[in-house]
Enzyme design. Structure first.
Site, PDB file in Angstrom:
ATOM      1  N   CYS A 189       0.823  -1.229   0.000  1.00 45.18           N
ATOM      2  CA  CYS A 189       0.000   0.000   0.000  1.00 45.18           C
ATOM      3  C   CYS A 189       0.847   1.265   0.000  1.00 45.18           C
ATOM      4  CB  CYS A 189      -0.920   0.016   1.206  1.00 45.18           C
ATOM      5  SG  CYS A 189      -1.980  -1.420   1.258  1.00 45.18           S
ATOM      6  N   HIS A 225      -3.932   7.039   0.988  1.00 47.45           N
ATOM      7  CA  HIS A 225      -4.114   5.693   0.432  1.00 47.45           C
ATOM      8  C   HIS A 225      -5.516   5.240   0.787  1.00 47.45           C
ATOM      9  CE1 HIS A 225      -4.060   1.478  -0.116  1.00 47.45           C
ATOM     10  NE2 HIS A 225      -3.959   1.202   1.171  1.00 47.45           N
ATOM     11  N   ASN A 256      -9.946  -0.944  -2.176  1.00 49.52           N
ATOM     12  CA  ASN A 256      -8.535  -0.682  -1.871  1.00 49.52           C
ATOM     13  C   ASN A 256      -7.690  -1.285  -2.995  1.00 49.52           C
ATOM     14  OD1 ASN A 256      -5.896  -0.850  -0.896  1.00 49.52           O
ATOM     15  ND2 ASN A 256      -6.512  -1.368   1.191  1.00 49.52           N
TER      16      ASN A 256
HETATM   17  O1  UT7 Z   1      -4.471  -1.147   2.790  1.00 47.56           O
HETATM   18  C1  UT7 Z   1      -3.646  -1.753   3.720  1.00 47.56           C
HETATM   19  C2  UT7 Z   1      -4.047  -1.412   5.069  1.00 47.56           C
HETATM   20  N1  UT7 Z   1      -5.300  -2.058   5.380  1.00 47.56           N
HETATM   21  C3  UT7 Z   1      -6.110  -1.484   6.204  1.00 47.56           C
HETATM   22  O2  UT7 Z   1      -5.866  -0.386   6.648  1.00 47.56           O
HETATM   23  C4  UT7 Z   1      -7.348  -2.241   6.637  1.00 47.56           C
HETATM   24  C5  UT7 Z   1      -7.574  -1.979   8.087  1.00 47.56           C
HETATM   25  N2  UT7 Z   1      -8.635  -2.788   8.660  1.00 47.56           N
HETATM   26  C6  UT7 Z   1      -9.932  -2.629   8.358  1.00 47.56           C
HETATM   27  O3  UT7 Z   1     -10.270  -1.825   7.509  1.00 47.56           O
HETATM   28  C7  UT7 Z   1     -10.959  -3.395   9.149  1.00 47.56           C
HETATM   29  O4  UT7 Z   1     -10.302  -4.104  10.180  1.00 47.56           O
HETATM   30  C8  UT7 Z   1     -11.767  -4.392   8.281  1.00 47.56           C
HETATM   31  C9  UT7 Z   1     -12.742  -3.615   7.411  1.00 47.56           C
HETATM   32  C10 UT7 Z   1     -10.862  -5.229   7.441  1.00 47.56           C
HETATM   33  C11 UT7 Z   1     -12.588  -5.334   9.157  1.00 47.56           C
HETATM   34  O5  UT7 Z   1     -13.399  -4.594  10.030  1.00 47.56           O
HETATM   35  P1  UT7 Z   1     -13.445  -4.969  11.576  1.00 47.56           P
HETATM   36  O6  UT7 Z   1     -14.427  -4.065  12.191  1.00 47.56           O
HETATM   37  O7  UT7 Z   1     -12.051  -4.964  12.102  1.00 47.56           O
HETATM   38  O8  UT7 Z   1     -14.072  -6.427  11.524  1.00 47.56           O
HETATM   39  P2  UT7 Z   1     -13.499  -7.789  12.125  1.00 47.56           P
HETATM   40  O9  UT7 Z   1     -12.422  -8.324  11.266  1.00 47.56           O
HETATM   41  O10 UT7 Z   1     -13.230  -7.616  13.587  1.00 47.56           O
HETATM   42  O11 UT7 Z   1     -14.766  -8.735  11.994  1.00 47.56           O
HETATM   43  C12 UT7 Z   1     -15.991  -8.471  12.710  1.00 47.56           C
HETATM   44  C13 UT7 Z   1     -17.003  -9.520  12.345  1.00 47.56           C
HETATM   45  C14 UT7 Z   1     -16.478 -10.948  12.471  1.00 47.56           C
HETATM   46  O12 UT7 Z   1     -17.551 -11.735  12.942  1.00 47.56           O
HETATM   47  P3  UT7 Z   1     -17.646 -12.162  14.489  1.00 47.56           P
HETATM   48  O13 UT7 Z   1     -16.359 -12.905  14.790  1.00 47.56           O
HETATM   49  O14 UT7 Z   1     -17.748 -10.862  15.253  1.00 47.56           O
HETATM   50  O15 UT7 Z   1     -18.859 -13.005  14.542  1.00 47.56           O
HETATM   51  C15 UT7 Z   1     -16.164 -11.341  11.070  1.00 47.56           C
HETATM   52  O16 UT7 Z   1     -16.243 -12.736  10.853  1.00 47.56           O
HETATM   53  O17 UT7 Z   1     -17.396  -9.368  10.980  1.00 47.56           O
HETATM   54  C16 UT7 Z   1     -17.250 -10.627  10.283  1.00 47.56           C
HETATM   55  N3  UT7 Z   1     -16.867 -10.338   8.912  1.00 47.56           N
HETATM   56  C17 UT7 Z   1     -17.770 -10.131   7.942  1.00 47.56           C
HETATM   57  N4  UT7 Z   1     -19.100 -10.142   7.940  1.00 47.56           N
HETATM   58  C18 UT7 Z   1     -19.722  -9.878   6.782  1.00 47.56           C
HETATM   59  C19 UT7 Z   1     -15.607 -10.208   8.393  1.00 47.56           C
HETATM   60  N5  UT7 Z   1     -15.693  -9.925   7.097  1.00 47.56           N
HETATM   61  C20 UT7 Z   1     -17.016  -9.861   6.786  1.00 47.56           C
HETATM   62  C21 UT7 Z   1     -17.714  -9.595   5.589  1.00 47.56           C
HETATM   63  N6  UT7 Z   1     -19.073  -9.612   5.640  1.00 47.56           N
HETATM   64  N7  UT7 Z   1     -17.093  -9.321   4.433  1.00 47.56           N
END
Ligand code: UT7
Length: 337
Positions: free
Chosen positions: A114, A264, A294
């Site tokens: 990135c 980014h 992204n």
């Molecule tokens: O570009 C390089 C740098 N990258 C970044 O800066 C990305 C930074 N991170 C993020 O943007 C966020 O962490 C994400 C958008 C990737 C994820 O959001 P989050 O709020 O951290 O979600 P999480 O990974 O903690 O997941 C929360 C819940 C989980 O379910 P449980 O365990 O709470 O039941 C996941 O299984 O959301 C679930 N989940 C989804 N649900 C529906 C994960 N992906 C999805 C999805 N659709 N696509």
């Protein structure tokens, strides 16, 4: 010697994949993706597509060359940033040199994910300041869709990433009309290398022997991109403000002088956090993640090129580019467009 941005161009594949399209093939939904990331759709070349990364970069480069008003023969160096090269080696830079039918100029590949475009642009700036080159073609391009896990197992990563490319002609100038690049900085923290990674086909896990062993049970977390999203998010919101502040300090400028921030496009929530923290107005932060997701190394040149096209960045504007991503790596560039 100054390094000025002579021209910009971008290209995205035609195939639009909406959140609803993804919900048909994995357990996800528009509400989750929109709420957590701001993304509504992205472009995918797809597994059967005929546009490898270097072709995406080539199409963006043609536009940048035209926009710069130079002949392609005036380009004397290429820097290509991507994490999704056509081949494991050689990198995409040489393929771009071939497609553009350029003389045997040097072609350098940057692998900083990135932050790749920030590293590539900072390197171009240093070469120009050193008097080595006059017109450097700097490209960021990604074809993520070739290798995302498009099942529910991969939804935490796959819904975020998209394909695209952006290109820039960075030129040496002694003209007083523009200051060009004013300051840049680059950082890394390799102890977090596997918090956002794709291990395959690297040398650490002995892939060739494993894949030839018919009893090998595939570890999907290593074959496909893996991201510890929450951990990455926390580091991103700390490092973005630090690197931006550093560039302003180096250039002797104040945040009040800023016309527009082009972060980014990692997550709309990160951009909104930055906007609030820096006290910026809506028109001072450019986002297009809603349309493209992204696109990693392509995201900054794709956003800057689109902002220029839409008249949101004008000649003379003070523009800050900043990125954070896998490595971890991060950095920023402050420039007078
Ligand atoms: O570009 C390089 C740098 N990258 C970044 O800066 C990305 C930074 N991170 C993020 O943007 C966020 O962490 C994400 C958008 C990737 C994820 O959001 P989050 O709020 O951290 O979600 P999480 O990974 O903690 O997941 C929360 C819940 C989980 O379910 P449980 O365990 O709470 O039941 C996941 O299984 O959301 C679930 N989940 C989804 N649900 C529906 C994960 N992906 C999805 C999805 N659709 N696509």
């Amino acid at each position: 010697m100054k390094s000025i941005i002579k021209g910009m161009g971008h290209y995205v594949p035609d195939n639009i994949v909406t959140n609803d399209d993804l919900a048909k093939i994995m357990d996800t939904n528009d509400e989750w993706i929109t709420e957590r990331t701001g993304i509504k759709e992205r472009r995918h070349v797809g597994r059967d597509g005929d546009e490898p990364t270097s072709i995406l970069g080539y199409k963006a480069s043609l536009k940048a060359i035209e926009n710069a008003g130079i002949d392609k023969s005036e380009i004397d160096f290429i820097i290509f940033a991507t994490l999704s090269p056509d081949l494991y080696f050689p990198g995409c830079g040489v393929q771009l040199q071939n497609y553009l039918e350029l003389d045997t100029i040097g072609a350098l590949d940057v692998r900083n994910q990135c932050s790749g475009f920030i590293y590539a642009l900072s390197t171009a700036h240093a070469y120009i300041q050193a008097g080595m080159y006059k017109n450097i073609l700097v490209v960021g391009a990604e074809n993520h869709s070739f290798g995302l896990d498009m099942t529910t197992r991969g939804r935490g990563v796959s819904v975020i990433f998209g394909d695209g490319a952006g290109a820039m002609i960075v030129s040496a100038s002694e003209d007083d009309s523009s200051d060009g690049i004013l300051a840049c900085n680059m950082h890394s923290e390799g102890k977090y290398d596997e918090e956002l990674t794709m291990a395959f086909p690297g040398t650490k896990y002995g892939w060739v022997d494993k894949l030839l062993d018919e009893n090998y049970e595939v570890d999907y977390q290593k074959i496909y991109p893996y991201m510890n999203g929450t951990f990455v998010f926390k580091h991103a919101v700390t490092r973005f403000p630090e690197t931006i502040k550093e560039s302003f300090e180096k250039a002797g400028k104040s945040i009040e002088d800023l016309d527009i921030l082009i972060p980014h496009q990692a997550n709309l929530r990160i951009s909104q956090f930055l906007q609030k923290k820096m006290g910026l107005r809506d028109d001072q932060v450019f986002d297009n993640i809603q349309k493209y997701g992204n696109t990693t190394a392509a995201s900054i040149p794709l956003a800057l090129s689109e902002a220029v096209e839409q008249g949101k960045v004008q000649r003379g504007d003070l523009v800050c580019l900043a990125a954070f991503g896998a490595g971890f790596t991060w950095g920023s560039v402050l420039l007078r467009y």
